[in-house]
Design a protein around this motif. Structure first.
Motif, PDB file in Angstrom:
ATOM      1  N   PHE A  22       4.483  -6.643   2.270  1.00  0.00           N
ATOM      2  CA  PHE A  22       4.832  -6.906   3.065  1.00  0.00           C
ATOM      3  C   PHE A  22       6.460  -5.276   3.596  1.00  0.00           C
ATOM      4  O   PHE A  22       6.065  -4.479   4.197  1.00  0.00           O
ATOM      5  CB  PHE A  22       6.041  -7.489   3.774  1.00  0.00           C
ATOM      6  N   GLU A  42       5.393  -2.916   1.150  1.00  0.00           N
ATOM      7  CA  GLU A  42       5.089  -1.298   1.150  1.00  0.00           C
ATOM      8  C   GLU A  42       4.540  -1.100   2.962  1.00  0.00           C
ATOM      9  O   GLU A  42       4.639  -0.041   2.362  1.00  0.00           O
ATOM     10  CB  GLU A  42       4.048  -1.886   0.014  1.00  0.00           C
ATOM     11  N   MET A  43       4.042  -1.918   3.319  1.00  0.00           N
ATOM     12  CA  MET A  43       3.755  -1.609   4.165  1.00  0.00           C
ATOM     13  C   MET A  43       4.689  -1.019   5.704  1.00  0.00           C
ATOM     14  O   MET A  43       4.258  -0.681   6.394  1.00  0.00           O
ATOM     15  CB  MET A  43       3.493  -3.115   5.180  1.00  0.00           C
ATOM     16  N   MET A  44       6.181  -1.666   4.981  1.00  0.00           N
ATOM     17  CA  MET A  44       6.836  -0.549   5.669  1.00  0.00           C
ATOM     18  C   MET A  44       6.839   0.841   5.782  1.00  0.00           C
ATOM     19  O   MET A  44       8.008   1.349   6.032  1.00  0.00           O
ATOM     20  CB  MET A  44       8.679  -1.583   5.076  1.00  0.00           C
ATOM     21  N   GLY A  45       6.493   1.354   4.322  1.00  0.00           N
ATOM     22  CA  GLY A  45       6.186   2.164   3.888  1.00  0.00           C
ATOM     23  C   GLY A  45       7.636   2.970   3.701  1.00  0.00           C
ATOM     24  O   GLY A  45       7.719   2.225   2.864  1.00  0.00           O
ATOM     25  N   ASN A  46       8.049   4.064   3.408  1.00  0.00           N
ATOM     26  CA  ASN A  46       8.810   4.521   3.115  1.00  0.00           C
ATOM     27  C   ASN A  46      10.704   4.345   3.121  1.00  0.00           C
ATOM     28  O   ASN A  46      11.497   5.211   3.078  1.00  0.00           O
ATOM     29  CB  ASN A  46       8.988   6.244   3.134  1.00  0.00           C
ATOM     30  N   ILE A  47      10.309   3.069   3.944  1.00  0.00           N
ATOM     31  CA  ILE A  47      12.036   2.787   4.675  1.00  0.00           C
ATOM     32  C   ILE A  47      12.441   2.624   3.998  1.00  0.00           C
ATOM     33  O   ILE A  47      14.024   3.197   3.808  1.00  0.00           O
ATOM     34  CB  ILE A  47      11.471   1.431   5.371  1.00  0.00           C
ATOM     35  N   PRO A  68      12.044  -5.666  16.741  1.00  0.00           N
ATOM     36  CA  PRO A  68      10.605  -6.348  15.157  1.00  0.00           C
ATOM     37  C   PRO A  68      11.298  -6.748  14.130  1.00  0.00           C
ATOM     38  O   PRO A  68      10.964  -7.429  13.340  1.00  0.00           O
ATOM     39  CB  PRO A  68       9.702  -6.133  15.330  1.00  0.00           C
ATOM     40  N   THR A  78       3.716   3.996   8.195  1.00  0.00           N
ATOM     41  CA  THR A  78       5.951   2.592   8.840  1.00  0.00           C
ATOM     42  C   THR A  78       4.892   1.433   9.015  1.00  0.00           C
ATOM     43  O   THR A  78       3.333   1.206   9.786  1.00  0.00           O
ATOM     44  CB  THR A  78       7.021   2.868   9.386  1.00  0.00           C
ATOM     45  N   MET A  79       4.996   0.098   8.906  1.00  0.00           N
ATOM     46  CA  MET A  79       3.821  -1.120   9.527  1.00  0.00           C
ATOM     47  C   MET A  79       4.331  -1.089  11.173  1.00  0.00           C
ATOM     48  O   MET A  79       5.423  -1.479  11.645  1.00  0.00           O
ATOM     49  CB  MET A  79       5.045  -2.336   8.565  1.00  0.00           C
ATOM     50  N   PHE A 115       4.619  -3.347  14.144  1.00  0.00           N
ATOM     51  CA  PHE A 115       4.511  -4.731  13.581  1.00  0.00           C
ATOM     52  C   PHE A 115       4.136  -5.989  14.574  1.00  0.00           C
ATOM     53  O   PHE A 115       3.639  -7.149  14.400  1.00  0.00           O
ATOM     54  CB  PHE A 115       6.164  -4.727  14.514  1.00  0.00           C
ATOM     55  N   PHE A 144       0.642  -5.322  12.185  1.00  0.00           N
ATOM     56  CA  PHE A 144       0.560  -5.408  10.419  1.00  0.00           C
ATOM     57  C   PHE A 144      -0.301  -4.739   9.927  1.00  0.00           C
ATOM     58  O   PHE A 144      -0.370  -4.878   8.589  1.00  0.00           O
ATOM     59  CB  PHE A 144       0.501  -7.033   9.971  1.00  0.00           C
ATOM     60  N   SER A 145      -0.736  -3.783  10.826  1.00  0.00           N
ATOM     61  CA  SER A 145      -1.361  -2.502   9.444  1.00  0.00           C
ATOM     62  C   SER A 145      -0.336  -1.335   9.820  1.00  0.00           C
ATOM     63  O   SER A 145       1.148  -1.323  10.830  1.00  0.00           O
ATOM     64  CB  SER A 145      -2.545  -1.837  10.512  1.00  0.00           C
ATOM     65  N   GLU A 146      -0.750  -0.414   9.089  1.00  0.00           N
ATOM     66  CA  GLU A 146       0.096   0.590   8.913  1.00  0.00           C
ATOM     67  C   GLU A 146      -0.390   1.590   9.974  1.00  0.00           C
ATOM     68  O   GLU A 146      -1.109   1.905  10.354  1.00  0.00           O
ATOM     69  CB  GLU A 146      -0.208   1.471   7.659  1.00  0.00           C
TER      70      GLU A 146
END
Lengths: 388, 237, 390
Positions: free
Chosen positions: A245, A247-252, A338, C336-337, C339, C342-344
């Motif tokens: 999850f 990783e999904m936040m990307g590069n944050i 979120p 980034t996610m 929300f 739930f995908s990028e």
């Protein structure tokens, strides 16, 4: 220690300057503490970093796809597997559509969930028993309970999003663990709601293995077992699952790291500038002290100590303000975003505070170093004539 | 004749500014006896302050020897020199140079922080020194709360607190009114006579210079005249 | 009478180290601020650009994202018969039934992310003129062919034309790259709807896209769907749907404000220190200026101006640094996610002119705040005491 008085007095020689410099350190440290806590909250590990021997089995294509319940029995038969619970991420709407009211809602098999699977969570045996006995009950993490002020016996309604049913659940009690952001209810209760996948599919399997050494073997056994079936699986350790999850936040995460580093560098420059200005104005005084017999090492120590002391004061104040003022404020500020579900785990830990404090010392040393060396090298006669 | 306390032998001092070499002192020879009060005179740029700095060990000569108490301080390292200064020399500046962030007491205590003395002992020494300069009632005042004359007396107390054999003073009365200047000179005479301090004082004021036993004149880096004053004659007699 | 600006500029140049350090601090702070803002702008732009007010998504009541929704074939047929829908040259209504699912695929950095895979038909392309093939060709139905956005191809591994996507039971072959004009579609893989139904064994749709003949017709269509008890669906314009997803950018916005405010105050404290030191070092000079006849106001203005010069130098440096960073180093899209799905969501850092102006304004604000108090002190100095200062 007999020199402390001298250093202390010099730190407060120009009050405005010291207040401003300390102020900038305070601001930056508060920011760093808040950002670090944010990262930590997002990375919360349910076992509280102790390692759990737990695995998560998901559909190989991703979480959006269901797994057939028939897989459960086959997984249970793998040697070394202690307990398996099918779980469904309900993702329902509580109260209203606002992101701050969102939280993790997972179904589970109550018979084994707290006793054999999520066994590092702390739960009152009476509550656990009641949870098992009552099919429409739910338990929730203490932090989550604190947020919504649920009382025992209270009913909550969860309106499904991708599962088009509404659940009416009754609260029985709280559990404590490293991750207190979720609510758990019965698989069977969800099945009774007769949704399209009832008694047929599940979202994931959550399972525990007896020995950590068995984790790789069990992982590959499961994935091989279903490789060519209609529902191939991807098995992850609990930690990897959480990390996916992130990783999904990307590069944050990387972004926050970089921001922290850059602003630390900036504040080091501010402190260095202050110390340098202060040292430059005192060239004569430093020469007088050298005349009295103070050695270059003394001067170096004094200037460096001033920088460190100033940073330390800023650090101390920053840490206190961060813990008692800004972090609670931050949680409020993010409550309507979120991020809110993540913030349930938002805590200022001692190690973060300690790290922030040490960082402030580091800033002081780095900032004081160059001016301190320059001051210690002043030639006495030049300093007395103020040609430097 | 007794062994001199301070012996300056063939001292030269050259300052370098970029490629330029500026000679400041040229083959200076001077002997000062234990207990003497010597004033250094000369026009500005004559090198008198440089000579004083060399005697005080805050500067070192380009060539020559400066033997003080049997030790050639022209040849020793910076750290040892610093230690030597703190034990042997007390320095008095024209502009007092007290640390503004410290009280009179703390300013005087400063040199003692370099000794292994305990807090109580330091207090005793500081009080004694302040009593000698008659400022025991101003101990907790900050420099800005004192007059120029008082500040200079605190500076003198700071110079004598570690009981050095030599006091060097650079225009100690240069920034003071006549009355305060007189008080300082009386104090210096007393330190010389009563406590046996050897004093070297730079001044351009002939009246102040006359308070010493000897007047040494410098011009363009060369020692010109070395004469005994009336006070000096009286002392001999 | 104003004190010439040359006087301030020379003073700044004279103390190189102190000026340099302060400028560097401001520069870094401005860069960080722009960086976070550009991130926020990037996300929002992706979710707002090209979102039409005439395209209406029809989803199951209560669905927050297309992926969560289910629309049956029967419902789709009923929608086709509703009024207010634009027709193409062939006379077909512009109604596109689409299926969405997530697949988890590896990124070029070795990690992996969820990506939305969208099953569409030819009408889907007709409704979205912003989506164009830039390389290769469009996929053919029944062949398990896929097209991916060119942005996605730079962020994820194995996305070249001819490459195969293999994830779980999914098997696709890439035949083309498309450009989505910066819209959210650039975060997606597109395949034929029937192929996706077959591969995911789901004979249903997630949502039905409808192109209304005008915005009013769109509103009427939404009302009709709402009132139809058989459908149990609701309509949302594309614009509204993506606006709702902008909550994704909200944490970044909070982050931007937090970082911006804290670092700005911290940096202006640093600038204030520098200016205070200048005022005390130049006390005699100030006295002289006043004695010559410059007014208090001129002195005040002069020192504020000097602080502004200092900070704007930092602001320009910071903006330049950000510009270089975005245009030379961070050219690849980042993600980034989202929300809601739930995908990028993929986006590019965008340094827009308003943002550049914002960066400069930000540094000016630091200059005013950091310069005012020291300048005030300078202007209040008494001439006589100032002249006596050593």
């Amino acid at each position: 220690m007999k020199f402390f008085n001298l250093v202390w007095r010099n730190v407060f020689r120009k009050k405005t300057r010291t207040v401003l410099t300390t102020g900038s350190i305070v601001l930056v440290l508060v920011l760093i503490v808040v950002l670090t806590c944010l990262l930590q909250a997002m990375e919360q590990d349910p076992s509280g970093n102790r390692g759990s021997n737990r695995l998560v089995v998901q559909h190989a294509t991703g979480l959006a796809n269901f797994l057939p319940l028939s897989q459960r029995q086959r997984i249970e038969q793998i040697p070394g597997v202690v307990a398996v619970s099918p779980q469904i991420w309900f993702g329902g709407v509580y109260r209203d559509d606002k992101p701050e009211n969102f939280f993790g809602q997972l179904s589970c098999d109550p018979e084994i969930f707290f006793t054999k699977l999520f066994d590092d969570a702390t739960i009152d045996p009476a509550i656990e028993k009641e949870f098992r006995a009552t099919q429409n009950s739910f338990v929730a993490g203490q932090s989550l309970v604190n947020k919504f002020h649920w009382k025992k016996g209270e009913h909550i309604m969860l309106r499904g999003t991708y599962i088009p049913v509404t659940l009416d659940l009754v609260f029985v009690g709280a559990y404590r663990s490293g991750d207190e952001s979720n609510a758990f209810f019965h698989n069977e209760y969800l099945n009774q709601a007769k949704w399209f996948g009832a008694n047929r599919v599940t979202g994931i399997y959550y399972l525990k293995v007896a020995d950590a050494a068995d984790l790789p073997r069990v992982t590959s056994t499961i994935d091989k077992m279903f490789e060519n079936s209609d529902a191939p699986t991807k098995t992850l350790t609990e930690k990897q699952f959480q990390a996916s999850f992130m990783e999904m936040m990307g590069n944050i995460k990387g972004l926050i790291r970089w921001i922290s580093l850059i602003i630390l560098f900036a504040v080091t420059l501010i402190v260095a500038n202050t110390v340098a200005m202060s040292a430059r104005e005192r060239v004569t005084e430093i020469s007088v002290m050298r005349t009295l017999g103070f050695r270059p090492g003394h001067i170096l120590g004094f200037i460096l100590s001033e920088a460190v002391l100033m940073s330390l004061l800023g650090g101390l104040l920053g840490v206190v303000l961060a813990k008692y003022l800004f972090v609670p404020g931050m949680v409020k500020g993010m409550a309507t975003t979120p991020m809110a579900p993540f913030l349930i785990n938002f805590k200022v830990t001692g190690s973060v505070l300690l790290a922030a404090f040490l960082i402030s010392v580091g800033v002081g040393v780095l900032a004081g170093f160059v001016p301190a060396i320059r001051s210690s090298r002043i030639r006495i006669v030049d300093g007395l004539r103020q040609v430097v | 004749m007794a062994e001199p306390l301070i012996a300056i032998e063939h001292v030269e001092k050259v300052y370098r500014r970029d490629a330029l070499e500026i000679p400041v002192l040229n083959d200076v020879n001077l002997e000062i006896l234990q207990g003497e009060f010597v004033s250094l005179m000369g026009p500005s740029g004559s090198g008198k302050t440089t000579l004083l700095n060399l005697i005080a060990g805050i500067d070192q000569p380009t060539r020559g020897r400066i033997v003080i108490g049997g030790k050639d301080i022209a040849r020793i390292g910076q750290s040892e020199l610093a230690r030597w200064r703190s034990r042997t020399v007390g320095f008095i500046f024209q502009l007092y140079n007290l640390l503004p962030v410290l009280t009179a007491f703390e300013n005087v205590e400063l040199p003692l922080l370099l000794t292994p003395l305990k807090r109580a002992e330091r207090r005793r020494h500081v009080e004694t020194a302040l009593k000698i300069v008659s400022l025991e009632d101003r101990m907790d005042h900050y420099p800005r709360q004192l007059s120029g004359g008082q500040e200079q007396r605190v500076a003198i107390a700071r110079a004598i607190v570690s009981d050095p054999a030599i006091l060097v003073a650079d225009e100690p009365t240069g920034d003071l009114d006549a009355k305060s200047a007189e008080e300082i000179l009386v104090l210096l005479n007393r330190l010389n006579a009563e406590f046996g301090k050897t004093i070297v004082m730079v001044t351009h004021d002939p009246k102040a210079a006359a308070r010493a036993h000897r007047m040494v004149h410098l011009d363009k880096g060369v020692l010109h005249a070395d004469e005994q004053t009336e006070a000096g004659a009286a002392r001999k007699a | 009478m104003a004190i010439p600006i040359k006087y301030n500029a020379r003073n700044l140049v004279n103390r190189k180290v102190s000026t340099g350090m302060t400028v560097l601090v401001i520069c870094l702070v401005v860069t960080v601020f722009l960086f976070v803002l550009a991130l926020w702008q990037g996300v929002n732009r992706t979710l707002s650009v090209n979102a039409s007010t005439r395209n209406v998504l029809t989803m199951r009541v209560g669905s927050q994202a297309e992926m969560q929704s289910v629309v049956t074939r029967d419902a789709y047929e009923m929608i086709r018969a509703l009024p207010g829908i634009e027709r193409n040259a062939k006379g077909e209504p512009l109604v596109s039934p689409e299926l969405l699912t997530l697949i988890n695929i590896p990124r070029q950095d070795g990690k992996s992310s969820n990506v939305q895979i969208r099953g569409v038909g030819p009408v889907g392309f007709e409704m979205r003129p912003g989506v164009r093939i830039v390389d290769g060709r469009i996929m053919n139905p029944g062949t398990n062919e896929a097209i991916v956005s060119k942005n996605l191809a730079t962020r994820f591994a194995g996305m070249g034309i001819g490459d195969r996507i293999k994830s779980g039971a999914f098997r696709w072959i890439i035949v083309g790259h498309f450009d989505g004009s910066g819209s959210a579609y650039e975060s997606e893989i597109w395949v034929d709807a029937k192929d996706l139904q077959a591969q995911s064994k789901r004979p249903i749709f997630s949502s039905v896209f409808v192109r209304a003949s005008d915005p009013d017709a769109a509103a009427r269509y939404i009302e009709t769907v709402k009132g139809d008890q058989r459908l149990k669906l609701e309509g949302k314009t594309e614009k509204k749907y993506y606006e709702e997803q902008m909550v994704t950018g909200a944490p970044i916005k909070v982050l931007a404000i937090l970082v911006g405010v804290f670092t700005a105050i911290g940096a202006s404290f640093g600038a204030m220190n520098t200016m205070y030191a200048q005022v005390s070092a130049r006390t005699r000079e100030i006295g002289t200026l006043r004695a010559i006849g410059f007014s208090r106001r001129s002195v005040l203005a002069s020192f504020i101006l000097e602080a502004l010069l200092l900070c704007v130098a930092g602001g320009i440096a910071g903006t330049t640094l950000a510009f270089i960073l975005f245009n030379l180093i961070l050219t690849k899209p980042t993600g980034t996610m989202n929300f809601r799905t739930f995908s990028e969501v993929l986006f590019n850092f965008r340094l827009t002119p308003p943002l550049i102006a914002g960066g400069i304004a930000f540094s000016l604000a630091m200059g005013v705040f950091g310069g005012f108090f020291p300048a005030w002190r300078a202007s209040r100095l008494k001439i006589t005491t100032a002249l006596r200062e050593v």
